[in-house]
Write an enzyme that holds these catalytic residues in place. Structure first.
Site, mmCIF file in Angstrom:
data_model
loop_
_atom_site.group_PDB
_atom_site.id
_atom_site.type_symbol
_atom_site.label_atom_id
_atom_site.label_comp_id
_atom_site.label_asym_id
_atom_site.label_seq_id
_atom_site.Cartn_x
_atom_site.Cartn_y
_atom_site.Cartn_z
ATOM 1 N N TYR A 103 0.876 -1.175 0.000
ATOM 2 C CA TYR A 103 0.000 0.000 0.000
ATOM 3 C C TYR A 103 0.910 1.220 0.000
ATOM 4 C CZ TYR A 103 -2.862 3.806 1.674
ATOM 5 O OH TYR A 103 -3.483 5.021 1.774
ATOM 6 N N GLU A 191 -3.793 7.315 -3.775
ATOM 7 C CA GLU A 191 -3.368 6.017 -3.246
ATOM 8 C C GLU A 191 -3.176 4.961 -4.321
ATOM 9 O OE1 GLU A 191 -6.071 5.726 0.840
ATOM 10 O OE2 GLU A 191 -6.539 4.516 -0.919
#
Ligand code: GDP
Ligand code: MN
Length: 385
Positions: A103, A191
């Protein structure tokens, strides 16, 4: 307020900034998905383009190995309801053979009043869950917006997260690029989850999130254009609201207009029975006056998926002859009728209505079955052209 880009749009922005993304194509119908998948080469991922997380678990992402599976996946995902969102576009994407999922993201830390870069080796799952269950698995680095992100800050976050050294440099550089995008595009959340790592240490953005400040959109014509493009899919729903119709968009090419939910449902079932696929559910409600008929036609004609239209009106308070005049009036406004229209009238004054209908403009059928069958044929013919 935030404007949320779709995955395919965010990936476009990321790719332009130099972040590696898988080869992909956007598609909005089943044949388009199969063509795209054939061209990209198997395996591919078929991914619903709606603003919800956890699409995979909810059935909105399917990995497929061949054309047949691609068709099945397209069939099941296009038109599906994903947590309240209607899916009308999918991204067809080269599948990534990965060994790890990371991530990486930039968001605003409201408590600190500063943007924060986050990196975790527990990618591929909901990052909020990771934050709750295992907060130490996320490395955080606050950034002073007046200085921007220094490359060493990116390297530190990546190091703190315990990212494999073989890819640390690439991941750092992607994190820095994300921050630069966050800053230059007035982002709120930017993201990548998952950022996939392959066997031979390639780093690829398999998903993309980009939410930006709506009030700053005027500074970014490229994003403004994306917002308009994304809104396009909902244009029909906005129109339906405006016209006060009960309307649902479906994935086929046979446009359906009727009055009364039961009658529209029956028409839908018949379309299916005759081998066609409904493009919509459109209930014009009671009082099918000329203006409402014209509005309904405007809607189905502006739906580019529609190849032919069936009108199924049951005259009650609004008599068949009035409906017929409405249809004539609405169609006479066109120099050329954009798509074939088949009409079946029933109820009060239906015989009069049938006589009034201008058969230069519409095909008139006596029974609902005949009307639907004829429309499905027209739709097939148009589709083959
Ligand atoms: P989200 O669940 O809506 O955030 O959708 P993602 O794009 O993040 O995909 C969720 C999960 O699907 C990923 O973490 C992967 O495990 C899987 N997935 C998505 N794309 C691919 C792909 O190209 N190859 C493989 N093997 N798995 C994928
Ligand atoms: Mn994701």
């Amino acid at each position: 307020m935030d404007m949320r880009l779709h995955e395919y749009q965010a990936k476009e922005v990321f790719a332009d900034a130099g972040i590696p993304t898988p080869a992909s194509q956007l598609a909005s119908d089943v044949d388009g998905v199969v063509d795209a998948a054939d061209e990209i080469g198997y395996p591919v991922a078929v991914k619903a383009q709606v603003h919800v997380g956890g699409r995979g678990k909810a059935g909105g992402i399917k990995l497929v190995e061949n054309s047949e599976e691609a068709r099945e996946a397209a069939d099941s995902i296009l038109g599906m309801d994903l947590k309240g969102y209607h899916v009308d576009q999918v991204l067809v994407e080269e599948a990534v053979d990965f060994t790890n999922e990371l991530y990486v993201g930039i968001t605003m830390d409201r408590g600190e009043g500063k943007p924060v870069a986050m990196v975790s080796t527990k990618g591929g799952v909901n990052i909020e869950e990771v934050a709750e269950e295992d907060p130490d698995a996320i490395a955080r680095e606050h950034i002073d917006p007046s200085f921007g992100m220094h490359p060493y800050q990116a390297r530190k976050a990546v190091y703190d997260a315990g990212v494999d050294r073989a890819v640390a440099r690439d991941v750092s550089s992607i994190l820095k690029t994300l921050y630069d995008l966050w800053e230059s595009k007035d982002g709120s959340d930017v993201e990548i989850n998952p950022l996939m790592i392959t066997d031979d240490d390639e780093v690829i953005a398999a998903d993309a999130v980009m939410n930006v400040d709506e009030d700053a959109l005027f500074r970014h014509p490229d994003l403004e254009e994306m917002e308009e493009e994304a809104a396009g899919g909902d244009e029909l729903e906005r129109k339906a609201d405006e016209y006060d119709f009960d309307y649902v968009r479906l994935s086929g090419n046979v446009g359906i207009i009727g009055n009364g939910a039961g009658l529209v449902m029956t028409t839908l079932d018949l379309v299916d029975h005759y081998g066609g696929e409904p493009a919509n559910f459109l209930d014009v409600g009671g009082g099918a006056k000329a203006e409402r008929i014209a509005n309904a036609l405007d809607m189905v004609f502006s739906d580019e998926n529609v190849d032919a239209v069936v009108f199924n009106i049951f005259g009650g308070i609004t008599r068949g002859d009035e409906v017929a005049r409405g249809i004539n009036e609405a169609l006479e406004a066109f120099d050329e009728i954009p798509k074939p229209v088949v009409v079946r009238l029933a109820g009060t004054n239906w015989e009069e209505g049938m006589e009034i209908l201008n058969e230069d403009l519409v095909t008139v059928e006596q029974t609902l079955e005949d009307a639907v069958e004829r429309t499905v044929e027209y739709a097939e013919e148009v589709n083959e052209q």
